[in-house]
Write a protein that holds these residues in place. Structure first.
Motif, PDB file in Angstrom:
ATOM      1  N   CYS A  83       0.831  -1.212   0.000  1.00  0.00           N
ATOM      2  CA  CYS A  83       0.000   0.000   0.000  1.00  0.00           C
ATOM      3  C   CYS A  83       0.862   1.257   0.000  1.00  0.00           C
ATOM      4  CB  CYS A  83      -0.929  -0.003   1.218  1.00  0.00           C
ATOM      5  SG  CYS A  83      -2.181  -1.301   1.205  1.00  0.00           S
ATOM      6  N   ALA A  84       1.931   1.244   0.792  1.00  0.00           N
ATOM      7  CA  ALA A  84       2.807   2.417   0.884  1.00  0.00           C
ATOM      8  C   ALA A  84       3.525   2.698  -0.422  1.00  0.00           C
ATOM      9  CB  ALA A  84       3.822   2.210   2.007  1.00  0.00           C
ATOM     10  N   SER A  85       3.672   1.690  -1.285  1.00  0.00           N
ATOM     11  CA  SER A  85       4.358   1.903  -2.568  1.00  0.00           C
ATOM     12  C   SER A  85       3.605   2.878  -3.464  1.00  0.00           C
ATOM     13  CB  SER A  85       4.544   0.563  -3.293  1.00  0.00           C
ATOM     14  OG  SER A  85       3.320   0.071  -3.802  1.00  0.00           O
ATOM     15  N   LEU A  86       2.325   3.148  -3.148  1.00  0.00           N
ATOM     16  CA  LEU A  86       1.554   4.127  -3.912  1.00  0.00           C
ATOM     17  C   LEU A  86       2.121   5.538  -3.758  1.00  0.00           C
ATOM     18  CD1 LEU A  86      -2.078   2.869  -3.185  1.00  0.00           C
ATOM     19  CD2 LEU A  86      -1.020   3.038  -5.448  1.00  0.00           C
ATOM     20  N   LEU A  87       2.936   5.756  -2.713  1.00  0.00           N
ATOM     21  CA  LEU A  87       3.463   7.089  -2.461  1.00  0.00           C
ATOM     22  C   LEU A  87       4.598   7.468  -3.411  1.00  0.00           C
ATOM     23  CD1 LEU A  87       3.653   7.115   1.454  1.00  0.00           C
ATOM     24  CD2 LEU A  87       1.830   8.029   0.001  1.00  0.00           C
ATOM     25  N   THR A  88       5.212   6.492  -4.049  1.00  0.00           N
ATOM     26  CA  THR A  88       6.411   6.773  -4.840  1.00  0.00           C
ATOM     27  C   THR A  88       6.186   6.558  -6.332  1.00  0.00           C
ATOM     28  OG1 THR A  88       8.745   6.195  -5.135  1.00  0.00           O
ATOM     29  CG2 THR A  88       7.270   4.407  -4.537  1.00  0.00           C
ATOM     30  N   ASP A  89       6.942   7.284  -7.135  1.00  0.00           N
ATOM     31  CA  ASP A  89       6.947   7.085  -8.583  1.00  0.00           C
ATOM     32  C   ASP A  89       8.161   6.268  -9.018  1.00  0.00           C
ATOM     33  OD1 ASP A  89       4.592   8.524  -8.992  1.00  0.00           O
ATOM     34  OD2 ASP A  89       5.678  10.433  -8.985  1.00  0.00           O
ATOM     35  N   PRO A 136       7.205  -5.511  15.110  1.00  0.00           N
ATOM     36  CA  PRO A 136       8.312  -5.447  14.143  1.00  0.00           C
ATOM     37  C   PRO A 136       7.860  -5.038  12.746  1.00  0.00           C
ATOM     38  CG  PRO A 136       8.452  -7.454  15.452  1.00  0.00           C
ATOM     39  CD  PRO A 136       7.143  -6.816  15.783  1.00  0.00           C
ATOM     40  N   GLU A 137       6.608  -5.358  12.404  1.00  0.00           N
ATOM     41  CA  GLU A 137       6.093  -5.008  11.089  1.00  0.00           C
ATOM     42  C   GLU A 137       5.957  -3.486  10.926  1.00  0.00           C
ATOM     43  OE1 GLU A 137       5.171  -9.107  12.155  1.00  0.00           O
ATOM     44  OE2 GLU A 137       4.646  -7.239  13.177  1.00  0.00           O
ATOM     45  N   ILE A 138       5.720  -2.782  12.030  1.00  0.00           N
ATOM     46  CA  ILE A 138       5.685  -1.309  11.999  1.00  0.00           C
ATOM     47  C   ILE A 138       7.071  -0.781  11.653  1.00  0.00           C
ATOM     48  CG2 ILE A 138       5.292   0.787  13.335  1.00  0.00           C
ATOM     49  CD1 ILE A 138       2.721  -0.698  12.978  1.00  0.00           C
ATOM     50  N   GLU A 139       8.082  -1.330  12.299  1.00  0.00           N
ATOM     51  CA  GLU A 139       9.455  -0.901  12.041  1.00  0.00           C
ATOM     52  C   GLU A 139       9.858  -1.205  10.599  1.00  0.00           C
ATOM     53  OE1 GLU A 139      13.958  -1.454  13.905  1.00  0.00           O
ATOM     54  OE2 GLU A 139      12.222  -2.338  14.919  1.00  0.00           O
ATOM     55  N   ASP A 140       9.411  -2.355  10.078  1.00  0.00           N
ATOM     56  CA  ASP A 140       9.724  -2.708   8.692  1.00  0.00           C
ATOM     57  C   ASP A 140       9.110  -1.701   7.722  1.00  0.00           C
ATOM     58  OD1 ASP A 140      11.033  -4.381   6.878  1.00  0.00           O
ATOM     59  OD2 ASP A 140       9.263  -5.625   6.568  1.00  0.00           O
ATOM     60  N   LEU A 141       7.862  -1.312   7.979  1.00  0.00           N
ATOM     61  CA  LEU A 141       7.206  -0.301   7.150  1.00  0.00           C
ATOM     62  C   LEU A 141       7.960   1.023   7.207  1.00  0.00           C
ATOM     63  CD1 LEU A 141       4.810   0.839   5.480  1.00  0.00           C
ATOM     64  CD2 LEU A 141       3.644   1.264   7.670  1.00  0.00           C
ATOM     65  N   ILE A 142       8.366   1.431   8.400  1.00  0.00           N
ATOM     66  CA  ILE A 142       9.091   2.696   8.552  1.00  0.00           C
ATOM     67  C   ILE A 142      10.424   2.645   7.806  1.00  0.00           C
ATOM     68  CG2 ILE A 142      10.315   4.145  10.241  1.00  0.00           C
ATOM     69  CD1 ILE A 142       7.992   3.555  12.189  1.00  0.00           C
ATOM     70  N   ASN A 143      11.126   1.536   7.915  1.00  0.00           N
ATOM     71  CA  ASN A 143      12.397   1.397   7.192  1.00  0.00           C
ATOM     72  C   ASN A 143      12.185   1.500   5.683  1.00  0.00           C
ATOM     73  OD1 ASN A 143      13.856   1.077   9.554  1.00  0.00           O
ATOM     74  ND2 ASN A 143      13.782  -1.154   9.496  1.00  0.00           N
ATOM     75  N   PHE A 144      11.095   0.902   5.194  1.00  0.00           N
ATOM     76  CA  PHE A 144      10.787   0.992   3.769  1.00  0.00           C
ATOM     77  C   PHE A 144      10.504   2.429   3.362  1.00  0.00           C
ATOM     78  CE2 PHE A 144       7.336   1.137   0.567  1.00  0.00           C
ATOM     79  CZ  PHE A 144       8.058   0.700  -0.534  1.00  0.00           C
ATOM     80  N   LEU A 145       9.660   3.113   4.123  1.00  0.00           N
ATOM     81  CA  LEU A 145       9.311   4.494   3.788  1.00  0.00           C
ATOM     82  C   LEU A 145      10.535   5.409   3.849  1.00  0.00           C
ATOM     83  CD1 LEU A 145       5.885   4.779   5.642  1.00  0.00           C
ATOM     84  CD2 LEU A 145       6.247   4.895   3.171  1.00  0.00           C
ATOM     85  N   ASN A 146      11.392   5.199   4.829  1.00  0.00           N
ATOM     86  CA  ASN A 146      12.613   6.010   4.913  1.00  0.00           C
ATOM     87  C   ASN A 146      13.529   5.767   3.722  1.00  0.00           C
ATOM     88  OD1 ASN A 146      11.927   7.386   7.255  1.00  0.00           O
ATOM     89  ND2 ASN A 146      12.973   5.958   8.608  1.00  0.00           N
ATOM     90  N   SER A 147      13.506   4.539   3.184  1.00  0.00           N
ATOM     91  CA  SER A 147      14.317   4.269   1.988  1.00  0.00           C
ATOM     92  C   SER A 147      13.778   5.011   0.771  1.00  0.00           C
ATOM     93  CB  SER A 147      14.360   2.763   1.711  1.00  0.00           C
ATOM     94  OG  SER A 147      13.136   2.285   1.179  1.00  0.00           O
ATOM     95  N   LEU A 148      12.500   5.401   0.825  1.00  0.00           N
ATOM     96  CA  LEU A 148      11.904   6.192  -0.254  1.00  0.00           C
ATOM     97  C   LEU A 148      12.200   7.683  -0.111  1.00  0.00           C
ATOM     98  CD1 LEU A 148       8.288   4.649  -0.432  1.00  0.00           C
ATOM     99  CD2 LEU A 148      10.284   3.997  -1.783  1.00  0.00           C
ATOM    100  N   LYS A 160      13.558  10.980  -5.779  1.00  0.00           N
ATOM    101  CA  LYS A 160      13.575  10.139  -6.977  1.00  0.00           C
ATOM    102  C   LYS A 160      14.873   9.344  -7.007  1.00  0.00           C
ATOM    103  CE  LYS A 160      11.545   9.040 -10.946  1.00  0.00           C
ATOM    104  NZ  LYS A 160      10.241   8.405 -11.033  1.00  0.00           N
ATOM    105  N   LYS A 161      14.746   8.016  -6.918  1.00  0.00           N
ATOM    106  CA  LYS A 161      15.935   7.162  -6.898  1.00  0.00           C
ATOM    107  C   LYS A 161      15.923   6.118  -8.017  1.00  0.00           C
ATOM    108  CE  LYS A 161      16.559   7.478  -1.873  1.00  0.00           C
ATOM    109  NZ  LYS A 161      16.671   6.703  -0.609  1.00  0.00           N
ATOM    110  N   GLN A 162      14.912   6.132  -8.846  1.00  0.00           N
ATOM    111  CA  GLN A 162      14.747   5.183  -9.947  1.00  0.00           C
ATOM    112  C   GLN A 162      14.321   3.797  -9.469  1.00  0.00           C
ATOM    113  OE1 GLN A 162      14.702   6.339 -13.031  1.00  0.00           O
ATOM    114  NE2 GLN A 162      15.242   8.324 -12.172  1.00  0.00           N
ATOM    115  N   SER A 163      15.029   3.254  -8.474  1.00  0.00           N
ATOM    116  CA  SER A 163      14.704   1.906  -8.022  1.00  0.00           C
ATOM    117  C   SER A 163      14.972   1.774  -6.527  1.00  0.00           C
ATOM    118  CB  SER A 163      15.524   0.867  -8.794  1.00  0.00           C
ATOM    119  OG  SER A 163      15.192  -0.442  -8.368  1.00  0.00           O
ATOM    120  N   ILE A 164      14.003   1.201  -5.805  1.00  0.00           N
ATOM    121  CA  ILE A 164      14.109   0.989  -4.365  1.00  0.00           C
ATOM    122  C   ILE A 164      14.060  -0.512  -4.109  1.00  0.00           C
ATOM    123  CG2 ILE A 164      13.071   1.424  -2.112  1.00  0.00           C
ATOM    124  CD1 ILE A 164      14.061   3.956  -3.483  1.00  0.00           C
ATOM    125  N   LYS A 165      14.980  -1.011  -3.308  1.00  0.00           N
ATOM    126  CA  LYS A 165      14.997  -2.431  -2.972  1.00  0.00           C
ATOM    127  C   LYS A 165      14.771  -2.600  -1.471  1.00  0.00           C
ATOM    128  CE  LYS A 165      18.043  -3.795  -6.769  1.00  0.00           C
ATOM    129  NZ  LYS A 165      19.300  -4.495  -7.164  1.00  0.00           N
TER     130      LYS A 165
END
Length: 434
Positions: free
Chosen positions: A31-37, A193-205, A227-232
């Motif tokens: 769901c959070a991936s909707l925030l990024t292009d 822990p799933e909250i922390e995982d989500l936060i880590n993902f969003l911070n990578s964006l 804009k980073k082109q690709s997020i892993k």
């Protein structure tokens, strides 16, 4: 049509079993991936029906995706017209996590019509905490009998104290606040822990999110994500799946089974409880654990609570374990006090479990022999409980409504096959769906 699974007694299990990525982590991250292009590349993704349903909803919104083995790639969303309400399909009503689409789209300034979310039916599980928080961020929300209509131009940071540390509401508000104007503070936030995982993902964006202290999250809203082109990002292991396999080994191993690709740290309270009950295990490292066939189990009193305490999702599995323990046990579920529908079916199999009331939970008289029976998978974890019981029980168990189990366990058939679990009528035909 719902199908049934046939289970035969399997009390000589051996080998290795690997834990998949966390169901309750991948869904909010999708769901959070909707925030990024940017292109988002996710690994350790569990192959679950809920994941496919959510991917389908995002594809309706313009996302393109590719899912191969345990890797999911999500490509940029086509530009959506923010002047036209976005109607999310009725498919969203099948899974509870669809409610997190609301926070993501409101963060992007869209008007959204979303059907009320579904999921397991063991409790009402209201979404009012989600809506209260989104309103504090400036969203306008209309509640209808079967849907929600919400809109915002741009959300604004706010100080939000949740009346209960809801995991879903915390995730929704973290996602929504990422692009909000100003600073958002969420107090009494969930700590899983799933909250922390989500936060880590969003911070990578490119988000600016910090856990200031347990239960307190600070989000500094950004105008747009970098804009980073690709997020892993790699999804964390599923701690409930790990707990399921540990209990399976304790009741049905020939000697021991080895659990791999888990996160021991995320299961510490559960493992401490197992030691109290008498389950024998050996921690090899933080991702690997051996669990031994355990006898002389001791009955105990268990109460579920918010993380890091014993998770409500684990209590149906513990009930099966405690049917084999000496003496009397009690389980109180302080999160979902009515989450005991499954005991009807364990009792049909020979268990001696009594529902007391919502405050006292259930009483289990241990050292009971279980026998195969036709039973029902009442929900995801209730289904896992009768599956564990069927593996332990004499003769054959038929589990109806079995799709519920596979909502939370990726590649379950092959994993159980690898341990010599006998699903189906013979060793030649391991899995029989009827």
């Amino acid at each position: 049509m719902n199908k049934s699974v046939i289970v035969n007694k399997s009390c000589a299990l051996k080998g290795n079993i690997e834990v998949s990525g966390a169901k309750n982590s991948i869904l909010p991250i999708i769901c959070a991936s909707l925030l990024t292009d940017d292109v988002v590349e996710l690994s350790n993704v569990p192959d679950l029906n809920d994941v496919h349903v959510l991917i389908g909803i995002l594809e309706d919104l313009g996302k393109r995706s590719m899912f191969e083995k345990d890797k999911l790639t999500l490509y940029p969303t086509d530009e959506l017209n923010i002047n036209i309400p976005i109607f999310i399909s009725e498919t969203a009503s099948k899974i509870r996590y669809s409610i997190l689409i609301l926070g993501a789209l409101l963060a992007k300034g869209h008007e959204v019509s979303l059907p009320l979310p579904g999921g397991c039916s063991f409790s009402e599980r209201p979404i009012d905490i989600h809506l209260e928080g989104l309103r504090k961020l400036g969203a306008t929300i209309e509640e209808h009998p079967n849907k929600i209509i919400a809109k915002s131009d741009r959300l604004k940071g706010a100080h939000i104290k949740l009346r209960f540390p809801s995991v879903g509401a915390t995730e929704n508000l973290v996602i929504a606040s990422t692009l909000a104007q100003g600073v958002t503070i969420i107090e009494n936030a969930a700590r899983e822990p799933e909250i922390e995982d989500l936060i880590n993902f969003l911070n990578s964006l490119g988000a600016k999110i910090e856990i200031e202290e347990p239960g307190k999250i600070k989000i500094i809203g950004v105008e747009s994500l970098i804009k980073k082109q690709s997020i892993k990002h790699k999804i964390i292991p599923d701690r409930i799946e790990a707990a399921t396999f540990i209990i399976l080994g304790a009741i049905a191993a020939e000697d021991f089974i080895t659990i791999k690709k888990m996160n021991v740290t995320h299961n510490l309270a559960f493992l401490n409880l197992l030691q109290k009950i008498g389950v024998k295990f050996e921690i090899i490292n933080n991702s690997t654990l051996k669990v031994y066939k355990s006898t002389n189990l001791i009955g105990t009193k268990i109460e579920t609570d918010i993380y890091p305490s014993i998770a409500t999702d684990i209590q149906p599995l513990l009930a099966v374990l405690l049917t084999q323990a000496k003496g009397e046990s009690t389980i109180i579920d302080s999160i979902y006090p009515s989450r005991f529908q499954y005991i009807k079916y364990l009792n049909l199999m020979g268990a001696n479990i009594q529902y007391l009331d919502s405050s006292e939970g259930i009483k289990i008289i241990g050292e009971t022999k279980l026998y195969g029976h036709k039973v029902l998978s009442t929900d995801l974890r209730g289904g896992a409980a009768v599956l564990l019981a069927g593996i332990l029980a004499e003769n054959t168990t038929i589990i109806e409504n079995s799709y519920q189990i596979f909502r939370g366990y990726s590649d379950l058939e092959n994993k159980l096959l690898g341990l010599n679990v006998r699903l189906g009528n013979s060793s030649d035909k391991i899995l029989q769906m009827i």
